[in-house]
Scaffold this motif. Structure first.
Motif, short mmCIF file in Angstrom:
data_model
loop_
_atom_site.label_atom_id
_atom_site.label_comp_id
_atom_site.label_asym_id
_atom_site.label_seq_id
_atom_site.Cartn_x
_atom_site.Cartn_y
_atom_site.Cartn_z
N THR A 287 0.72 -1.21 -0.05
CA THR A 287 0.03 0.00 0.21
C THR A 287 0.96 1.24 -0.24
OG1 THR A 287 -0.30 -0.26 2.33
CG2 THR A 287 -2.06 -1.08 1.00
N ASP A 288 2.30 1.10 0.01
CA ASP A 288 3.06 2.33 -0.11
C ASP A 288 3.11 2.59 -1.78
OD1 ASP A 288 3.32 2.76 2.38
OD2 ASP A 288 5.00 1.43 2.47
N GLN A 289 2.74 1.63 -2.48
CA GLN A 289 3.22 1.61 -3.91
C GLN A 289 1.85 1.95 -4.85
OE1 GLN A 289 4.94 -2.42 -3.91
NE2 GLN A 289 6.80 -1.30 -4.06
N ALA A 290 0.56 1.30 -4.21
CA ALA A 290 -0.65 1.30 -4.92
C ALA A 290 -1.67 1.47 -3.78
CB ALA A 290 -0.83 0.15 -5.60
N ASN A 291 -2.94 2.09 -4.35
CA ASN A 291 -4.11 2.04 -3.51
C ASN A 291 -5.12 0.96 -3.87
OD1 ASN A 291 -5.78 3.21 -1.68
ND2 ASN A 291 -6.89 4.46 -3.30
N ILE B 178 -9.95 6.09 -2.36
CA ILE B 178 -9.62 6.72 -3.57
C ILE B 178 -8.70 7.81 -3.10
CG2 ILE B 178 -11.67 8.27 -3.47
CD1 ILE B 178 -11.34 8.40 -6.51
N LYS B 179 -7.72 8.28 -3.74
CA LYS B 179 -6.69 9.02 -3.34
C LYS B 179 -6.53 10.06 -4.29
CE LYS B 179 -3.80 5.95 -0.48
NZ LYS B 179 -4.22 6.62 0.91
N ALA B 180 -5.92 11.30 -3.97
CA ALA B 180 -5.65 12.27 -5.05
C ALA B 180 -4.52 11.81 -5.84
CB ALA B 180 -5.03 13.63 -4.16
N VAL B 181 -4.60 12.18 -7.02
CA VAL B 181 -3.60 11.73 -8.01
C VAL B 181 -2.27 12.04 -7.56
CG1 VAL B 181 -5.03 11.64 -9.83
CG2 VAL B 181 -3.59 13.77 -9.46
N GLY B 182 -1.23 11.29 -7.91
CA GLY B 182 0.29 11.67 -7.50
C GLY B 182 0.51 11.47 -5.89
N THR B 183 -0.37 10.72 -5.20
CA THR B 183 -0.21 10.48 -3.71
C THR B 183 0.82 9.65 -3.56
OG1 THR B 183 -2.32 11.14 -2.98
CG2 THR B 183 -1.14 9.74 -1.66
N LEU B 184 0.84 8.61 -4.36
CA LEU B 184 2.15 7.52 -4.24
C LEU B 184 2.97 7.55 -5.28
CD1 LEU B 184 -0.39 4.44 -3.39
CD2 LEU B 184 0.99 5.93 -1.79
N GLY B 185 4.13 6.70 -5.29
CA GLY B 185 5.11 7.02 -6.34
C GLY B 185 4.91 6.28 -7.69
N PRO B 186 5.70 6.72 -8.73
CA PRO B 186 5.47 6.53 -10.05
C PRO B 186 6.23 5.29 -10.55
CG PRO B 186 7.15 8.15 -10.10
CD PRO B 186 6.62 7.79 -8.44
N ASN B 187 5.96 4.88 -11.84
CA ASN B 187 6.46 3.51 -12.21
C ASN B 187 7.73 4.10 -13.03
OD1 ASN B 187 5.70 4.47 -14.79
ND2 ASN B 187 4.35 2.66 -14.94
N GLY C 242 -6.46 -1.73 -14.59
CA GLY C 242 -5.68 -1.31 -13.69
C GLY C 242 -5.97 -1.44 -12.19
N GLY C 243 -7.23 -1.83 -11.96
CA GLY C 243 -8.20 -2.04 -10.64
C GLY C 243 -8.19 -0.52 -9.94
N SER C 244 -8.69 -0.86 -8.84
CA SER C 244 -9.04 0.24 -7.88
C SER C 244 -8.74 0.20 -6.62
CB SER C 244 -10.63 0.54 -8.28
OG SER C 244 -11.44 -0.13 -7.46
N GLY C 245 -9.15 1.19 -5.76
CA GLY C 245 -9.06 1.43 -4.39
C GLY C 245 -10.08 0.47 -3.49
N PHE C 246 -10.96 0.06 -4.32
CA PHE C 246 -11.89 -1.00 -3.89
C PHE C 246 -11.43 -2.38 -4.03
CE2 PHE C 246 -16.27 1.78 -4.15
CZ PHE C 246 -15.46 2.56 -2.96
N ASN C 247 -10.64 -2.67 -4.83
CA ASN C 247 -10.21 -4.06 -5.28
C ASN C 247 -9.09 -4.76 -4.46
OD1 ASN C 247 -10.86 -2.73 -8.45
ND2 ASN C 247 -11.98 -4.83 -7.50
#
Length: 264
Positions: free
Chosen positions: A158-162, A176-185, A229-234
Motif C-alpha cells: 500500500t506504499d506503492q498502490a491504493n 480513492i486518493k488524490a493523483v500523485g499521492t503514491l510513487g510512479p513507475n 488497473g484495478g481500484s481502491g475497492f479491489n
C-alpha cells in the motif's frame, strides 16, 4: 490578429520540437496541456510480452495467449484525469459530488461514452489529438519494461498502490486518493495499479495469437470496452499488469475513470 497567429505558430512549433526531442531521447520528457494543465510524459517505443504467463499467480484465462506486441512511442497522462481537469473542459455538473480539494482527485463514475465527449471537447481546443490508450499501450506503459505481476515486482504493497488488503477491513474514505499521492513507475506514470479503473479504446475480446504492432481491437457488435488497473475497492490480484476487466460503454461505474494519450 497577427499577434494571435504568431502566438499559435510559436506554440505549435514548441509542441513539435518537444515531440521531436522526446522521440530522440526516449526518456523522461514531459509536456503540459495548456488549457487544463494536464501533464503528459513520453513513453518510448518498444516491445513486450502482452498478457500473463500460464503459471502467473491469479491469472485469468482471458489474459492469454501471451504474445509479443510492439508499440510506437506516445505521450501518456502522468496521472489519471482529475475532477478539476474534467470540469475545466466540461463545465460544472450538479450531478457530480464536489468537496474540498476535489480538483486533485481522479474523475470517476464516467462511462466510456462520457470519455469520448470529454476528448472531443479537448481536441477542439486545437493543441493536439487526444484519445484513450489502446489496451496494448496501456499494458506496455503499466509494465514499464517489467515482466513481473506488477511493475514493482511480483508483490505489491500500500506504499506503492491504493487498494484493499487485509489491513483495510472495509471500504472507507481512503479507497480513492488524490493523483500523485503514491510513487510512479519507471516511465514516470502514477497510479497505473489501483486507485481507479481506467477505460481503454478496445472492445473486450479474446487475444488473437501471434505477434502484433500497435494492435487495436474494436468490434462494432460488442458494447463492452476494456478497463484496466484495478481500484481502491479491489484486492491485489485485480491490480496485476495483465489483469483485464470490462464494462458496457454506456455504463457509469464507481471508481472508473480515464487517462489520456496524446498522439505525437
Amino acid at each position: 490578429m497577427k499577434q494571435f497567429i504568431l502566438t499559435i505558430t510559436v506554440l505549435m512549433t514548441l509542441f513539435m520540437t518537444i515531440d521531436a526531442l522526446a522521440s530522440d531521447k526516449g526518456v523522461n520528457a514531459e509536456w503540459l496541456e495548456p488549457f487544463t494543465g494536464m501533464e503528459f510524459v513520453w513513453v518510448p517505443a518498444g516491445c513486450f510480452m502482452m498478457g500473463s504467463p500460464e503459471l502467473e499467480k491469479g491469472r485469468m484465462e482471458h489474459e492469454g495467449p501471451q504474445r509479443k506486441v510492439c508499440v510506437d512511442g506516445f505521450w501518456m497522462g502522468k496521472y489519471e484525469v482529475t475532477r478539476g481537469e474534467w470540469v475545466t473542459i466540461m463545465g460544472r455538473d450538479p450531478d457530480y459530488y464536489y468537496f474540498s480539494g476535489f480538483e486533485k482527485y481522479p474523475m470517476d463514475n464516467v462511462s466510456w461514452d462520457d470519455t469520448q465527449k470529454f476528448i472531443q471537447k479537448l481536441n477542439a481546443k486545437g493543441v493536439g489529438k487526444f484519445r484513450l490508450p489502446t489496451e496494448a499501450e496501456w499494458e506496455y506503459a503499466c509494465r514499464a519494461d517489467s515482466t513481473t505481476r506488477y511493475s514493482f515486482g511480483d508483490t505489491i504493497n500500500t506504499d506503492q498502490a491504493n487498494y484493499i488488503d487485509e489491513i483495510k477491513p472495509s471500504i472507507d474514505s481512503e479507497s480513492i486518493k488524490a493523483v500523485g499521492t503514491l510513487g510512479p513507475n519507471k516511465f514516470g506514470l502514477y497510479d497505473m495499479h489501483g486507485n481507479i479503473w481506467e477505460w481503454c479504446e478496445d472492445t473486450f475480446e479474446w487475444y488473437p495469437s501471434g505477434p502484433a504492432r500497435n494492435p487495436l481491437i474494436v468490434k462494432s457488435d460488442n458494447p463492452v470496452r476494456v478497463v484496466r488497473g484495478g481500484s481502491g475497492f479491489n484486492s491485489p490480484e485485480y491490480l496485476r499488469s495483465a489483469f483485464r476487466g470490462g464494462y458496457k460503454q454506456n455504463e457509469r461505474q464507481i471508481l472508473t475513470g480515464l487517462r489520456l494519450v496524446r498522439s505525437p
